[in-house]
Design a protein around this motif. Structure first.
Motif, PDB file in Angstrom:
ATOM      1  N   GLU A  70       0.842  -1.198   0.000  1.00 39.93           N
ATOM      2  CA  GLU A  70       0.000   0.000   0.000  1.00 39.93           C
ATOM      3  C   GLU A  70       0.878   1.250   0.000  1.00 39.93           C
ATOM      4  O   GLU A  70       0.640   2.188  -0.765  1.00 39.93           O
ATOM      5  N   GLU A  71       1.911   1.245   0.823  1.00 40.52           N
ATOM      6  CA  GLU A  71       2.843   2.370   0.866  1.00 40.52           C
ATOM      7  C   GLU A  71       3.610   2.479  -0.459  1.00 40.52           C
ATOM      8  O   GLU A  71       3.825   3.577  -0.973  1.00 40.52           O
ATOM      9  N   ALA A  72       4.017   1.353  -1.022  1.00 42.64           N
ATOM     10  CA  ALA A  72       4.705   1.363  -2.314  1.00 42.64           C
ATOM     11  C   ALA A  72       3.812   1.975  -3.391  1.00 42.64           C
ATOM     12  O   ALA A  72       4.271   2.784  -4.210  1.00 42.64           O
ATOM     13  N   HIS A  73       2.534   1.607  -3.365  1.00 39.14           N
ATOM     14  CA  HIS A  73       1.568   2.173  -4.320  1.00 39.14           C
ATOM     15  C   HIS A  73       1.452   3.684  -4.128  1.00 39.14           C
ATOM     16  O   HIS A  73       1.448   4.438  -5.108  1.00 39.14           O
ATOM     17  N   ASN A  74       1.357   4.111  -2.885  1.00 38.92           N
ATOM     18  CA  ASN A  74       1.238   5.550  -2.611  1.00 38.92           C
ATOM     19  C   ASN A  74       2.452   6.316  -3.114  1.00 38.92           C
ATOM     20  O   ASN A  74       2.314   7.420  -3.668  1.00 38.92           O
ATOM     21  N   LEU A  75       3.645   5.753  -2.944  1.00 40.32           N
ATOM     22  CA  LEU A  75       4.857   6.403  -3.436  1.00 40.32           C
ATOM     23  C   LEU A  75       4.841   6.550  -4.958  1.00 40.32           C
ATOM     24  O   LEU A  75       5.198   7.594  -5.502  1.00 40.32           O
ATOM     25  N   VAL A  76       4.401   5.495  -5.630  1.00 39.52           N
ATOM     26  CA  VAL A  76       4.352   5.525  -7.094  1.00 39.52           C
ATOM     27  C   VAL A  76       3.294   6.521  -7.580  1.00 39.52           C
ATOM     28  O   VAL A  76       3.534   7.278  -8.525  1.00 39.52           O
ATOM     29  N   MET A  77       2.137   6.534  -6.933  1.00 38.28           N
ATOM     30  CA  MET A  77       1.089   7.477  -7.348  1.00 38.28           C
ATOM     31  C   MET A  77       1.529   8.918  -7.127  1.00 38.28           C
ATOM     32  O   MET A  77       1.232   9.793  -7.945  1.00 38.28           O
TER      33      MET A  77
END
Length: 109
Positions: free
Chosen positions: A86-93
């Motif tokens: 979830e954190e990885a996704h947030n960083l990419v977004m």
């Protein structure tokens, strides 16, 4: 059926893997498996949308199943490396909505 969060998915996979003595494979082995699964997805996409028909001897697989296999292995890899997806996704977004915000032509509102 209720919606699962990414944390739910990561926990579910961790509980599944945790029941086996072997545990998670090494990151390199999982990367190889992820590559293998990507090839299987590519093959299904090619059969469905490309010019290459399936052989009569090939069993029917679904793109959805192949995508699920990739997601499972990616979650295994992330869990083994203590990556919160979830954190990885947030960083990419954040990257896409800042650095790449003007990269593509936006639709008219």
């Amino acid at each position: 059926m209720s919606q699962k969060t990414m944390k739910d998915l990561q926990r579910e996979v961790d509980e599944y893997i945790g029941q086996f003595k072997e545990g998670y494979f090494s990151p390199l082995a999982m990367m190889a498996r992820l590559t293998e699964e990507m090839g299987e997805l590519a093959r299904e996409i090619n059969h469905t949308y490309g010019e290459k028909p399936k052989k009569d001897t090939e069993k029917e697989k679904k793109i959805e199943e192949e995508a699920g296999d990739i997601l499972f292995v990616l979650i295994c890899l992330a869990n083994s490396l203590q990556i919160d997806l979830e954190e990885a996704h947030n960083l990419v977004m954040k990257k896409f909505t800042t650095r790449d915000k003007d990269r593509w032509t936006k639709k008219e509102s």
